[in-house]
Structures are given as structure tokens and as C-alpha cells.
Design a protein around this motif. Structure first.
Motif, mmCIF file in Angstrom:
data_model
loop_
_atom_site.group_PDB
_atom_site.id
_atom_site.type_symbol
_atom_site.label_atom_id
_atom_site.label_comp_id
_atom_site.label_asym_id
_atom_site.label_seq_id
_atom_site.Cartn_x
_atom_site.Cartn_y
_atom_site.Cartn_z
ATOM 1 N N PHE A 1 0.871 -1.180 0.000
ATOM 2 C CA PHE A 1 0.000 0.000 0.000
ATOM 3 C C PHE A 1 0.907 1.229 0.000
ATOM 4 N N ALA A 2 1.062 1.857 -1.161
ATOM 5 C CA ALA A 2 1.829 3.109 -1.221
ATOM 6 C C ALA A 2 0.839 4.270 -1.192
ATOM 7 N N GLY A 3 1.336 5.463 -0.915
ATOM 8 C CA GLY A 3 0.491 6.634 -1.091
ATOM 9 C C GLY A 3 0.276 6.837 -2.582
ATOM 10 N N VAL A 4 -0.867 7.389 -2.984
ATOM 11 C CA VAL A 4 -1.142 7.511 -4.417
ATOM 12 C C VAL A 4 -0.133 8.411 -5.123
ATOM 13 N N GLN A 5 0.302 9.453 -4.451
ATOM 14 C CA GLN A 5 1.316 10.328 -5.038
ATOM 15 C C GLN A 5 1.946 11.168 -3.934
ATOM 16 N N GLN B 1 5.223 7.960 -10.615
ATOM 17 C CA GLN B 1 4.713 7.488 -9.341
ATOM 18 C C GLN B 1 5.460 6.254 -8.877
ATOM 19 N N VAL B 2 5.949 6.326 -7.660
ATOM 20 C CA VAL B 2 6.749 5.235 -7.114
ATOM 21 C C VAL B 2 5.970 3.920 -7.070
ATOM 22 N N GLY B 3 4.710 3.974 -6.655
ATOM 23 C CA GLY B 3 3.928 2.743 -6.533
ATOM 24 C C GLY B 3 3.848 1.996 -7.856
ATOM 25 N N VAL B 4 3.534 2.711 -8.906
ATOM 26 C CA VAL B 4 3.375 2.078 -10.220
ATOM 27 C C VAL B 4 4.723 1.568 -10.743
ATOM 28 N N LEU B 5 5.764 2.362 -10.553
ATOM 29 C CA LEU B 5 7.109 1.934 -10.969
ATOM 30 C C LEU B 5 7.509 0.673 -10.213
ATOM 31 N N LEU B 6 7.246 0.687 -8.922
ATOM 32 C CA LEU B 6 7.579 -0.447 -8.063
ATOM 33 C C LEU B 6 6.871 -1.714 -8.555
ATOM 34 N N VAL C 1 -3.028 -0.927 -8.883
ATOM 35 C CA VAL C 1 -4.216 -0.096 -9.052
ATOM 36 C C VAL C 1 -3.959 1.176 -8.256
ATOM 37 N N SER C 2 -4.111 2.329 -8.909
ATOM 38 C CA SER C 2 -3.894 3.617 -8.228
ATOM 39 C C SER C 2 -5.221 4.274 -7.876
ATOM 40 N N VAL C 3 -5.133 5.284 -7.042
ATOM 41 C CA VAL C 3 -6.301 6.091 -6.635
ATOM 42 C C VAL C 3 -7.352 5.185 -5.976
ATOM 43 N N LEU D 1 -0.959 -1.235 -4.475
ATOM 44 C CA LEU D 1 -2.069 -0.288 -4.539
ATOM 45 C C LEU D 1 -1.568 1.114 -4.219
ATOM 46 N N GLY D 2 -2.075 2.103 -4.935
ATOM 47 C CA GLY D 2 -1.793 3.502 -4.602
ATOM 48 C C GLY D 2 -2.995 4.026 -3.840
#
Ligand SMILES: Cc1cc2nc3c(=O)[nH]c(=O)nc-3n(C[C@H](O)[C@H](O)[C@H](O)COP(=O)(O)OP(=O)(O)OC[C@H]3O[C@@H](n4cnc5c(N)ncnc54)[C@H](O)[C@@H]3O)c2cc1C
Ligand SMILES: Nc1ncnc2c1ncn2[C@@H]1O[C@H](COP(=O)(O)O)[C@@H](O)[C@H]1O
Lengths: 315, 252
Positions: free
Chosen positions: B115-119, B127-132, B141-143, B176-177
Motif C-alpha cells: 500500500f503506497a500513497g497515491v502520489q 509514481q513510485v507505486g506504479v514503478l515499483l 491499481v492507483s487512486v 495499490l496507490g
């Protein structure tokens, strides 16, 4: 410079954000091509609205019928793979946030987020990103000749990108979409609220500066005097102080009242997106550097708890 | 299920931000940092999920900008493990570098979800989450504004504009973001954080090889020109209120 635009669509309609990017793409491409990328299922008909592009690349699959972060990432990366170098414009929206960074890894092309301007003069791509909640701009120069820019909503004109005409549609076959860990289930429409803030002539909008839900009453009193409604920035809604139907911005509603009074709202890009077209904007915020003042017609740097009750009394 | 929560310290936007004389970075000398607001939501959602379904919450952070503080606060809130990722993270760290460091460390852990922060407000490089997720080879899945567990499959709510929600069914592992937790992020008093500092084992893991190609250079950093700036109304609260009343009355 060949420019590619990702077409964002929901419930059968293409977002304004997409048209904003198409308009900008035409300007950036110079003599080169503007290609719109479209993924969907039985959605080919949407291409007739993409007349601003010289060509539409279309991928069709049952698992592309609705946006799905996994299938859309796979589809777009296959569509773009053999078409670099180029500049890819992605809407920095909820859907685009799931695409831009991923495409950057799978295509091995740099990504620049929060873009509020993109230039490609002399073969050099530069992008201006709006960071720190709109307080600082950062200009970057891309090393190579390809880039993915995730562009903020509302910075370019949608009119420039709206053109009829039927661009040539090229079907692209994509694979690997049958077996997905992410499955789209359904769309849930928001419940109707007690008030429709998109119809109000006056909005008194509260942000984190209001500090607590008890203080909402001072905004309500002002709104009542003006026959308007109370709206809010996202944190107020996330705190459950007001229902979702009152939220203005990127993930809330777009409003265009005659008068928008922002109380203790900093003016983050996601908020600005929802209210910048209001006829008259008044901002009250103790921070003289708050970005909201770049969009307001009138600004006050006093404490809202002093000004608002005095204003209500004078009206 | 084990949930990893990456925490990022970002400059507090309430403070004045200054640009260093070279014009390519913030003046970092006096910057005050706080946990990115969306990471507070990510941690909250992770803790709520754990309270309902068991498993561990593992908070991680790159060794930069007072990371220890964020990690101890996470421990005080209920994180089971807190891990500092060590390496050279001075100045502005590109999202790609941060994501690579996290991917290297996460590969050594037992986990089901991130669970990352969305941005975060301070990085131009994606975005780190998506790159990760792409580095780990798992979907994302973001937002995200809702996560629930359906016998091992997740039901995820992703928010679009206008308050429309898309519901997805997701089989972990996934990143998840998180945009908003199901409830307001919990608050921990300073005394409890201090106690956590004494009782928590803050683990350290090396970032490993983080060489990645960001592919762009910062050429200029500046405050937006005050082009269409507001006309500022001066005076006492009473005087300002009188002027505002007049302006508003002329419009409605
Ligand atoms: C995908 C995504 C979607 C988003 N969608 C939205 C959206 O739809 N709408 C939205 O609003 N945000 C949205 N956000 C959040 C956005 O990034 C900001 O976090 C949010 O807008 C900040 O809200 P704010 O201005 O109320 O709070 P802050 O940024 O904390 O600002 C509070 C302001 O109040 C001022 N203040 C404090 N005390 C006083 C006082 N006594 N008197 C006067 N002023 C005072 C402060 O100076 C400060 O400027 C979204 C974020 C993401 C990532
Ligand atoms: N340096 C970092 N250390 C830990 N987590 C990070 C770091 N950078 C980004 N993250 C995580 O990624 C999220 C999104 O940040 P960003 O992609 O930079 O907008 C943050 O909210 C954190 O959860």
C-alpha cells in the motif's frame, strides 16, 4: 516529432482531458503525425471524434471494454513498442496515473509527471512539472528523443483538440490479455446528494484551514446569507465532515458558480482543476504564498475566523 | 496477508519553500519534513485490514529526511516491523531510484500487498507505486479508496472524477496507490512515539544496486510567475469584510 495521445473514455464518452492533449499534440507535432491510441471493446466508433489526430491506433479485446490498469498497460505498451522515438501525452487523471509510469518502464522511456507545459522545439523535449501543491515549477530536459508526459487537466484548450472527421483507423492486435489478476467488476455511480453544488450560484468552499467540523457553521451561515451552498476540498470529505457530493476538484465535481469563496484552501492542482472557471473567485488564506491566489480575483491574507463572521454580518 | 507500506517524508507545504542559488533544487537547509498525507492513509488502511484479517504490516522508508521519525510513528500506530532502507539517498531522489531500492528490499520479504500513497507532491519522475509494481512484475491499481477481502481475493475501489467508483477484483500480489483510507488516519501522541523509539527494533536493510536511468535533467526550478494574481485586499478584518461584501453584492 511524432506525438501519441492516450484516449481516455468512460461510459462511451471521451474525456475533455483527451481533447486538451490532442490540441497540444497538433501544435507539438509540427509537420509530423499525431496519433491517438484507443483501447476498448466495440469502441471503434469513438474514432470519429478524434479528427484532430491524423491516425487512430485501435486495440479491441473483451478485457479492454472498461478501463483496467493491467490490461490497458499491456495494450498500450504493445501499441507503442515499435513506434518510439516519440512523445506520448497521457492525461494525469485517475486512469492516466495507472498508465504513465508503467509505460515508462515497459518502453524504457523517461516519464515526467504533473506536466503543465511541454515543448519540443529544435528536437529537444522539455517539460514543466508543477510540484509542491502548485508552489514550485520544475523544468526538465529529456536526454533522448522520447518521453512520456503525464499532463495535468485544464492547462490546454479542449477546443483545439475537438475536430470532426474520420482519421484512418489501424487495428493493432495485442496479446496477453486473457489471463489477468485484475478484473473489472462494475462502475458505481455516486448517490445524489442533498445539494447539487454544480447548480449553485454561490459556493462557500472550505478547506483544511477550517480546522474542525464544528467550525463548518461559519461557512454555512455565510452561504445561507448568499443563498448559496457549502462545498469543500478533498481532506474535508476524507474526514467525513461533509459528503462526497460536496467535493470540488479532480476526483470531485467541476463547478462554475458566479461566486466561489475559498476558505482555508491552499489551491493544489487537483482542487484548481474543479473550480478555476468560476466567474469570480475570492480566496481567504493566511499564507500569502498559497497557490490559490494565482487563480483568485480577490485575495485576503487574514485569518478566516476573523473575516468570515464579519462578512456574514455585513451582507 | 502481509502488507508493506512505504513511507515518504515530504516538505511541509505550510512552510515557505526557497530555491537554492543554483536554481535547480530546493534550499534543503531549513526544510521541515512530514509524512506524505496519502501515506498516512495507506498506513491506516493497512492497519484496519490487519485488524480485520490478521497478517503483518511492514513499514519501510528510504534512509532520508528523518525517516526514523516516520518509522517510529508507524510502529507506535501498530506496524509490526519497521525497516529503514540504507544507501546513498541525499538530495532529491528520483521515483525510479526509490522504487528500485524498494523492489530490491521487498524481494527479500514475505508479502502479499504493497500500500503506497497515491502520489507525493515533490517528485517529477512518475509514481513510485506504479514503478515499483513494474519492477516487481505485479499489477497495480492507483487512486484506491476501498480495499476489502473476499476470501483471499481483494475487492478494490478506484475513484474516477465526479465521485464515480470502479470496482475491481484483484488476486494478490499487487501494489495499490492509496488515496483515502476507510477512516480518518489515527493519531498517536508524542509520548507513545517516544516509547516506541525505546521498544522498537528498527531494522536496516541495504538498498543494493539502484542504478537506473531517469532520462531527464532538471534545468530550472522557479516559483510560478504571479501573472493572473489576485488583487489583495488590505486592512482590518472589518474593513476587508466590508470590501468583500461590496464585491460579492455587485455580482449576486
Ligand atoms: C488523485 C488525486 C485526486 C485528488 N482530488 C482532489 C479533489 O477532487 N479536490 C481536492 O480539493 N483535492 C483533491 N486532491 C488532494 C489535493 O492534492 C490536496 O491535498 C487538497 O486539495 C488540499 O486541500 P486543502 O487546500 O483544503 O488543504 P491544505 O493544502 O492543507 O491547505 C489548507 C490551507 O488553509 C490555510 N489556512 C490554515 N488556517 C487558516 C486560517 N485560520 N485562515 C485562513 N487560512 C488558513 C493554510 O494556509 C493552507 O493554505 C486529490 C489528490 C489526488 C492525489
Ligand atoms: N523515498 C521514499 N521512501 C519511501 N516511500 C516512498 C518514497 N518515495 C515514494 N514513496 C512511496 O510512493 C508513494 C508515491 O510517491 P510519488 O510516486 O513520489 O508520488 C509515496 O506516497 C510513498 O508511499
Amino acid at each position: 516529432m511524432n506525438v501519441y495521445v492516450i484516449t481516455e473514455h468512460l461510459n462511451g464518452s471521451i474525456s475533455d482531458h483527451t481533447f486538451e492533449l490532442l490540441g497540444k499534440a497538433k501544435q507539438l507535432a509540427g509537420g509530423d503525425s499525431v496519433t491517438a491510441l484507443l483501447a476498448g471493446h466495440g469502441a471503434e466508433g469513438l474514432a470519429s471524434q478524434l479528427g484532430a489526430a491524423s491516425k487512430v491506433l485501435y486495440a479491441d479485446h473483451p478485457n479492454l471494454e472498461n478501463f483496467n490498469p493491467q490490461s490497458y498497460c499491456k495494450a498500450y505498451s504493445q501499441m507503442l513498442k515499435d513506434r518510439m522515438p516519440g512523445l506520448v501525452l497521457v492525461p494525469y487523471s485517475s486512469m492516466g496515473m495507472d498508465l504513465a509510469s508503467g509505460l515508462s518502464v515497459s518502453l524504457d522511456v523517461p516519464v515526467l509527471a504533473y506536466a503543465q507545459d511541454v515543448n519540443a522545439g529544435g528536437g529537444k523535449i522539455t517539460v514543466v512539472s508543477q510540484l509542491y501543491g502548485g508552489k514550485i515549477n520544475v523544468e526538465s530536459e529529456v536526454d533522448g528523443d522520447s518521453c512520456i508526459a503525464a499532463v495535468l487537466a485544464g492547462v490546454f484548450s479542449a477546443d483545439e483538440g475537438k475536430a470532426d472527421g474520420s482519421p484512418e483507423v489501424e487495428q493493432v492486435s495485442v496479446d496477453g490479455l486473457d489471463d489477468l489478476q485484475v478484473k473489472f467488476k462494475r462502475l458505481i455511480e455516486p448517490e445524489g446528494g442533498d445539494v447539487d453544488i454544480t447548480q449553485a450560484e454561490v459556493l462557500v468552499s472550505v478547506g483544511r484551514g477550517i480546522q474542525s467540523d464544528e467550525n463548518l457553521s461559519i461557512a454555512e451561515e455565510l452561504a445561507a446569507k448568499l443563498g448559496g451552498a457549502v462545498s469543500a476540498s478533498r481532506p474535508i470529505v476524507d474526514n467525513k465532515w461533509l459528503p462526497k457530493t460536496r467535493q470540488v476538484g479532480k476526483s470531485g465535481l467541476k463547478v462554475k458558480p458566479k461566486v466561489y469563496i475559498a476558505l482555508g484552501i491552499s489551491g493544489a492542482p487537483e482542487h484548481i482543476e474543479g473550480m478555476k472557471d468560476s466567474e469570480l473567485i475570492i480566496a481567504i488564506n493566511t499564507d500569502p504564498n498559497a497557490p490559490i491566489f494565482d487563480y483568485a480575483n480577490y485575495g485576503v491574507t487574514e485569518d478566516l475566523f476573523d473575516v468570515v463572521p464579519a462578512l456574514t454580518e455585513k451582507l | 496477508m502481509n502488507i508493506i507500506v512505504p513511507l515518504r517524508q515530504v516538505p511541509d507545504l505550510v512552510e515557505e519553500l526557497e530555491i537554492e542559488s543554483g536554481g535547480k533544487d530546493l534550499d534543503r537547509e531549513w526544510l521541515k519534513f512530514k509524512v506524505n498525507e496519502f501515506d498516512d492513509h495507506a498506513l491506516e488502511e493497512a492497519l484496519c485490514f490487519k485488524e480485520d484479517h490478521g497478517g503483518q504490516v511492514i513499514a519501510i522508508a528510504l534512509d532520508a529526511n528523518d525517516a526514523d521519525k516516520a518509522l517510529y510513528a508507524a510502529a507506535a500506530k501498530g506496524a509490526d516491523r519497521v525497516i529503514k532502507i540504507t544507501g546513498n539517498f541525499e538530495g532529491q531522489v528520483a521515483s525510479r531510484t526509490a522504487a528500485k531500492a524498494m523492489a530490491n528490499v521487498i524481494a527479500q520479504l514475505e508479502w502479499n500487498m504493497v500500500f503506497a500513497g497515491v502520489q507525493a507532491v515533490d517528485e517529477r519522475d512518475g509514481q513510485v507505486g506504479v514503478l515499483l509494481a513494474h519492477f516487481l512484475g505485479v499489477p497495480h491499481v492507483s487512486v484506491v479508496t476501498g480495499v476489502s477481502n473476499n476470501g483471499g481475493t481483494l475487492e478494490i475501489h478506484k475513484e474516477y472524477g465526479g465521485g464515480i467508483i470502479a470496482e475491481f477484483e484483484v488476486a494478490p500480489p499487487v501494489v495499490l496507490g492509496i488515496q483515502a483510507a476507510r477512516q480518518t488516519p489515527r493519531y498517536v501522541p508524542v509520548a507513545k512515539v517516544r516509547r516506541a523509539m525505546r521498544s522498537t527494533d528498527l531494522e536496516e536493510m541495504d538498498a543494493g544496486d539502484v542504478s537506473v536511468n531517469v532520462g531527464s535533467q532538471v534545468t530550472r526550478m522557479y516559483k510560478p510567475e504571479a501573472g493572473g494574481r489576485a488583487e489583495m485586499l488590505e486592512g482590518s478584518a472589518e474593513e476587508v469584510a466590508a470590501k468583500l461584501a461590496e464585491i460579492i453584492r455587485s455580482k449576486v
